[in-house]
Motif scaffolding. Structure first.
Motif, PDB file in Angstrom:
ATOM      1  N   ILE A  88       0.827  -1.204   0.000  1.00  0.00           N
ATOM      2  CA  ILE A  88       0.000   0.000   0.000  1.00  0.00           C
ATOM      3  C   ILE A  88       0.862   1.255   0.000  1.00  0.00           C
ATOM      4  O   ILE A  88       0.603   2.196  -0.749  1.00  0.00           O
ATOM      5  N   GLU A  89       1.917   1.273   0.821  1.00  0.00           N
ATOM      6  CA  GLU A  89       2.788   2.445   0.842  1.00  0.00           C
ATOM      7  C   GLU A  89       3.422   2.679  -0.524  1.00  0.00           C
ATOM      8  O   GLU A  89       3.530   3.821  -0.969  1.00  0.00           O
ATOM      9  N   ASP A  90       3.813   1.604  -1.188  1.00  0.00           N
ATOM     10  CA  ASP A  90       4.381   1.750  -2.534  1.00  0.00           C
ATOM     11  C   ASP A  90       3.344   2.308  -3.510  1.00  0.00           C
ATOM     12  O   ASP A  90       3.641   3.194  -4.307  1.00  0.00           O
ATOM     13  N   ALA A  91       2.135   1.794  -3.450  1.00  0.00           N
ATOM     14  CA  ALA A  91       1.081   2.235  -4.372  1.00  0.00           C
ATOM     15  C   ALA A  91       0.699   3.688  -4.131  1.00  0.00           C
ATOM     16  O   ALA A  91       0.475   4.452  -5.073  1.00  0.00           O
ATOM     17  N   LEU A  92       0.633   4.081  -2.865  1.00  0.00           N
ATOM     18  CA  LEU A  92       0.216   5.442  -2.520  1.00  0.00           C
ATOM     19  C   LEU A  92       1.360   6.438  -2.575  1.00  0.00           C
ATOM     20  O   LEU A  92       1.145   7.634  -2.723  1.00  0.00           O
ATOM     21  N   GLY A  93       2.580   5.952  -2.384  1.00  0.00           N
ATOM     22  CA  GLY A  93       3.731   6.838  -2.369  1.00  0.00           C
ATOM     23  C   GLY A  93       3.859   7.640  -1.092  1.00  0.00           C
ATOM     24  O   GLY A  93       4.474   8.711  -1.084  1.00  0.00           O
ATOM     25  N   VAL A  94       3.289   7.133   0.004  1.00  0.00           N
ATOM     26  CA  VAL A  94       3.368   7.802   1.308  1.00  0.00           C
ATOM     27  C   VAL A  94       3.485   6.748   2.402  1.00  0.00           C
ATOM     28  O   VAL A  94       3.184   5.579   2.191  1.00  0.00           O
ATOM     29  N   ASN A  95       3.924   7.161   3.578  1.00  0.00           N
ATOM     30  CA  ASN A  95       3.983   6.285   4.735  1.00  0.00           C
ATOM     31  C   ASN A  95       2.587   6.084   5.313  1.00  0.00           C
ATOM     32  O   ASN A  95       1.763   7.009   5.299  1.00  0.00           O
ATOM     33  N   ASP A  98       0.927   8.603   7.618  1.00  0.00           N
ATOM     34  CA  ASP A  98       0.442   9.851   7.025  1.00  0.00           C
ATOM     35  C   ASP A  98      -0.901   9.684   6.323  1.00  0.00           C
ATOM     36  O   ASP A  98      -1.341  10.565   5.587  1.00  0.00           O
ATOM     37  N   CYS A  99      -1.537   8.524   6.552  1.00  0.00           N
ATOM     38  CA  CYS A  99      -2.856   8.234   5.976  1.00  0.00           C
ATOM     39  C   CYS A  99      -3.867   8.084   7.102  1.00  0.00           C
ATOM     40  O   CYS A  99      -3.664   7.291   8.017  1.00  0.00           O
ATOM     41  N   ASP A 117      -0.565  15.985   6.598  1.00  0.00           N
ATOM     42  CA  ASP A 117       0.540  16.888   6.258  1.00  0.00           C
ATOM     43  C   ASP A 117       1.840  16.172   5.926  1.00  0.00           C
ATOM     44  O   ASP A 117       2.537  16.540   4.990  1.00  0.00           O
ATOM     45  N   GLY A 118       2.195  15.142   6.685  1.00  0.00           N
ATOM     46  CA  GLY A 118       3.453  14.436   6.476  1.00  0.00           C
ATOM     47  C   GLY A 118       3.570  13.758   5.125  1.00  0.00           C
ATOM     48  O   GLY A 118       4.657  13.387   4.706  1.00  0.00           O
ATOM     49  N   SER A 119       2.458  13.598   4.427  1.00  0.00           N
ATOM     50  CA  SER A 119       2.459  12.930   3.121  1.00  0.00           C
ATOM     51  C   SER A 119       3.018  13.824   2.017  1.00  0.00           C
ATOM     52  O   SER A 119       3.397  13.345   0.956  1.00  0.00           O
ATOM     53  N   GLY A 120       3.022  15.128   2.273  1.00  0.00           N
ATOM     54  CA  GLY A 120       3.392  16.082   1.226  1.00  0.00           C
ATOM     55  C   GLY A 120       2.227  16.411   0.309  1.00  0.00           C
ATOM     56  O   GLY A 120       2.348  17.252  -0.572  1.00  0.00           O
ATOM     57  N   ARG A 121       1.097  15.736   0.506  1.00  0.00           N
ATOM     58  CA  ARG A 121      -0.116  15.972  -0.290  1.00  0.00           C
ATOM     59  C   ARG A 121      -1.329  16.059   0.628  1.00  0.00           C
ATOM     60  O   ARG A 121      -2.300  15.308   0.469  1.00  0.00           O
ATOM     61  N   PRO A 122      -1.279  16.941   1.638  1.00  0.00           N
ATOM     62  CA  PRO A 122      -2.364  16.986   2.619  1.00  0.00           C
ATOM     63  C   PRO A 122      -3.713  17.280   1.978  1.00  0.00           C
ATOM     64  O   PRO A 122      -3.815  18.098   1.072  1.00  0.00           O
ATOM     65  N   GLY A 123      -4.716  16.553   2.456  1.00  0.00           N
ATOM     66  CA  GLY A 123      -6.080  16.762   1.985  1.00  0.00           C
ATOM     67  C   GLY A 123      -6.481  15.832   0.854  1.00  0.00           C
ATOM     68  O   GLY A 123      -7.668  15.653   0.586  1.00  0.00           O
ATOM     69  N   LYS A 138      -8.075  15.433  -5.271  1.00  0.00           N
ATOM     70  CA  LYS A 138      -7.290  16.469  -4.578  1.00  0.00           C
ATOM     71  C   LYS A 138      -7.817  16.769  -3.187  1.00  0.00           C
ATOM     72  O   LYS A 138      -7.066  17.179  -2.308  1.00  0.00           O
ATOM     73  N   ASP A 139      -9.124  16.568  -2.945  1.00  0.00           N
ATOM     74  CA  ASP A 139      -9.684  16.806  -1.619  1.00  0.00           C
ATOM     75  C   ASP A 139     -11.013  16.060  -1.479  1.00  0.00           C
ATOM     76  O   ASP A 139     -11.502  15.440  -2.427  1.00  0.00           O
ATOM     77  N   PHE A 140     -11.598  16.135  -0.290  1.00  0.00           N
ATOM     78  CA  PHE A 140     -12.821  15.391  -0.013  1.00  0.00           C
ATOM     79  C   PHE A 140     -13.995  15.907  -0.838  1.00  0.00           C
ATOM     80  O   PHE A 140     -14.832  15.113  -1.277  1.00  0.00           O
ATOM     81  N   GLU A 141     -14.050  17.189  -1.066  1.00  0.00           N
ATOM     82  CA  GLU A 141     -15.149  17.749  -1.856  1.00  0.00           C
ATOM     83  C   GLU A 141     -15.156  17.169  -3.273  1.00  0.00           C
ATOM     84  O   GLU A 141     -16.195  16.736  -3.775  1.00  0.00           O
ATOM     85  N   GLU A 142     -13.988  17.153  -3.905  1.00  0.00           N
ATOM     86  CA  GLU A 142     -13.888  16.578  -5.255  1.00  0.00           C
ATOM     87  C   GLU A 142     -14.209  15.086  -5.220  1.00  0.00           C
ATOM     88  O   GLU A 142     -14.904  14.572  -6.102  1.00  0.00           O
ATOM     89  N   PHE A 143     -13.719  14.378  -4.207  1.00  0.00           N
ATOM     90  CA  PHE A 143     -14.004  12.961  -4.047  1.00  0.00           C
ATOM     91  C   PHE A 143     -15.502  12.720  -3.909  1.00  0.00           C
ATOM     92  O   PHE A 143     -16.070  11.844  -4.555  1.00  0.00           O
TER      93      PHE A 143
END
Length: 157
Positions: A88-95, A98-99, A117-123, A138-143
């Motif tokens: 999952i970390e590989d697929a998402l590109g984050v630790n 940070d999810c 925030d720690g992901s570098g892509r907060p939100g 990009k964010d919950f509203e768009e999702f």
């Protein structure tokens, strides 16, 4: 989400499940403080109006502010979701840390993750299942807008 299906269900087989009433301000402030999410972030704006949503999409549910404030709930959700943590970390590109799991399935490993925030892509919001990404927004509203269109059959995975 499910209202569209229920409105077009001539046989009455699908029952619409409404979201829960909005979260108290103190819970929103606590979630904001604990996870470093801005109070005006789209996900917290959603919780202000709907404090969780059971059966958001079949058995995939949006969790409540109260659940997010439970250390045990968050850890149990992370443990369940990150059974295959490296994959999952590989697929998402984050630790994984940070999810934040904001949506979980009652019967599978499908989940909706909010990147912190720690992901570098907060939100950013990701719908995934064991490293297979179904949707990334990009964010919950768009999702949420996309999920509405998905439920209505206007978009595909």
């Amino acid at each position: 989400m499910q209202q569209h299906a229920a409105l077009n269900d001539d046989e009455g087989l699908i029952q619409s499940v409404p979201p829960s009433p909005g979260a108290p301000k103190r819970d929103l402030e606590a979630v904001s403080s604990r996870f470093g999410i801005r109070l005006d972030a789209p996900f917290l704006e959603f919780l202000k109006e709907a404090n969780g949503w059971p059966w958001f999409l079949y058995d995939l549910r949006i969790v409540s502010a109260r659940e997010l404030l439970s250390e045990r709930f968050v850890q149990d959700a992370r443990d369940l979701i990150f059974v295959e943590q490296d994959l999952i970390e590989d697929a998402l590109g984050v630790n994984a840390i940070d999810c934040l799991p904001i949506g979980i399935s009652e019967s599978s490993t499908d989940c909706i993750l909010l990147l912190l925030d720690g992901s570098g892509r907060p939100g950013e919001v990701i719908w995934e299942d064991n490293g297979e990404i179904y949707a990334r927004h990009k964010d919950f509203e768009e999702f949420f807008r996309w999920m509405t269109r998905y439920q209505a059959g206007e978009v595909k995975l």
